[in-house]
Design a protein around this motif. Structure first.
Motif, PDB file in Angstrom:
ATOM      1  N   LEU A  82       0.512  -1.030   0.030  1.00  0.00           N
ATOM      2  CA  LEU A  82      -0.016   0.501  -0.172  1.00  0.00           C
ATOM      3  C   LEU A  82       0.615   1.819   0.369  1.00  0.00           C
ATOM      4  N   ILE A  83       2.376   1.588   0.520  1.00  0.00           N
ATOM      5  CA  ILE A  83       3.138   2.745  -0.084  1.00  0.00           C
ATOM      6  C   ILE A  83       3.148   3.294  -0.881  1.00  0.00           C
ATOM      7  N   TRP A  84       2.882   2.417  -2.293  1.00  0.00           N
ATOM      8  CA  TRP A  84       2.254   3.141  -3.722  1.00  0.00           C
ATOM      9  C   TRP A  84       1.717   4.006  -3.518  1.00  0.00           C
ATOM     10  N   VAL A  85       0.692   4.081  -2.544  1.00  0.00           N
ATOM     11  CA  VAL A  85      -0.588   4.923  -2.708  1.00  0.00           C
ATOM     12  C   VAL A  85       0.095   6.065  -2.415  1.00  0.00           C
ATOM     13  N   ILE A  86       1.120   6.111  -1.510  1.00  0.00           N
ATOM     14  CA  ILE A  86       2.179   7.809  -1.451  1.00  0.00           C
ATOM     15  C   ILE A  86       2.111   8.932  -2.634  1.00  0.00           C
ATOM     16  N   PRO A  87       1.878   9.305  -2.999  1.00  0.00           N
ATOM     17  CA  PRO A  87       2.732  10.297  -4.306  1.00  0.00           C
ATOM     18  C   PRO A  87       4.078   9.910  -4.194  1.00  0.00           C
ATOM     19  N   LEU A  88       4.567   9.227  -6.003  1.00  0.00           N
ATOM     20  CA  LEU A  88       6.231   9.659  -5.655  1.00  0.00           C
ATOM     21  C   LEU A  88       6.916   8.468  -4.890  1.00  0.00           C
ATOM     22  N   ILE A  89       6.833   9.782  -3.828  1.00  0.00           N
ATOM     23  CA  ILE A  89       8.301   9.038  -2.440  1.00  0.00           C
ATOM     24  C   ILE A  89       7.348   6.950  -2.455  1.00  0.00           C
ATOM     25  N   GLY A  90       6.180   7.429  -2.176  1.00  0.00           N
ATOM     26  CA  GLY A  90       5.416   5.443  -1.771  1.00  0.00           C
ATOM     27  C   GLY A  90       6.430   4.761  -3.179  1.00  0.00           C
ATOM     28  N   ILE A  96       8.964   5.046  -5.439  1.00  0.00           N
ATOM     29  CA  ILE A  96      10.121   5.137  -4.984  1.00  0.00           C
ATOM     30  C   ILE A  96      10.573   3.932  -4.008  1.00  0.00           C
ATOM     31  N   ALA A  97       9.975   3.797  -3.035  1.00  0.00           N
ATOM     32  CA  ALA A  97      10.326   2.910  -1.842  1.00  0.00           C
ATOM     33  C   ALA A  97       9.669   2.093  -2.557  1.00  0.00           C
ATOM     34  N   TRP A  98       8.312   1.622  -2.735  1.00  0.00           N
ATOM     35  CA  TRP A  98       7.840   0.000  -2.992  1.00  0.00           C
ATOM     36  C   TRP A  98       8.957  -0.638  -4.039  1.00  0.00           C
ATOM     37  N   LEU A  99       9.530   0.531  -5.152  1.00  0.00           N
ATOM     38  CA  LEU A  99      10.592   0.354  -5.882  1.00  0.00           C
ATOM     39  C   LEU A  99      11.545  -0.719  -5.101  1.00  0.00           C
ATOM     40  N   VAL A 100      12.230  -0.020  -4.771  1.00  0.00           N
ATOM     41  CA  VAL A 100      13.122  -0.066  -3.576  1.00  0.00           C
ATOM     42  C   VAL A 100      13.217  -1.730  -2.602  1.00  0.00           C
ATOM     43  N   PHE A 101      11.750  -1.332  -2.567  1.00  0.00           N
ATOM     44  CA  PHE A 101      12.119  -2.785  -2.160  1.00  0.00           C
ATOM     45  C   PHE A 101      11.750  -4.102  -2.126  1.00  0.00           C
ATOM     46  N   THR A 102      11.172  -3.809  -3.488  1.00  0.00           N
ATOM     47  CA  THR A 102      11.257  -5.494  -4.839  1.00  0.00           C
ATOM     48  C   THR A 102      12.009  -5.502  -4.933  1.00  0.00           C
ATOM     49  N   LEU A 103      13.491  -4.310  -5.603  1.00  0.00           N
ATOM     50  CA  LEU A 103      14.421  -5.145  -6.183  1.00  0.00           C
ATOM     51  C   LEU A 103      15.181  -5.481  -5.493  1.00  0.00           C
ATOM     52  N   GLN A 104      15.440  -4.853  -3.628  1.00  0.00           N
ATOM     53  CA  GLN A 104      16.669  -5.823  -3.248  1.00  0.00           C
ATOM     54  C   GLN A 104      16.560  -7.608  -3.252  1.00  0.00           C
TER      55      GLN A 104
END
Length: 78
Positions: free
Chosen positions: A42-50, A52-60
């Motif tokens: 659900l973090i992707w709901v936060i514009p831009l920062i969410g 980016i954070a979701w992308l970083v989490f899934t690329l780890q």
């Protein structure tokens, strides 16, 4: 009358809803691989920062060894 546009919109909507649940499931599984709760999706709901954070989490990389969500599937011999 723009009948073709209506059919494309309907088809596109059906495809979107047909892929929504599997996409969420894959995202949750990926977060579980990194040791995070699926609720982090659900973090992707936060514009831009969410996003980016979701992308970083899934690329780890996956956490080494087993975590609370199960074993690391990359470490299981075939």
């Amino acid at each position: 009358m723009h009948h073709a546009e209506t059919e494309t919109g309907l088809f596109g909507s059906l495809v979107l809803f047909g892929l929504l649940i599997p996409s969420i499931a894959v995202g949750v599984r990926r977060l579980h691989d990194t040791g995070r709760s699926g609720w982090w999706t659900l973090i992707w709901v936060i514009p831009l920062i969410g996003t980016i954070a979701w992308l970083v989490f899934t690329l780890q990389d996956s956490t080494p060894g087993a975590n609370e969500y199960g074993p690391n599937l990359k470490e299981i011999p075939i």
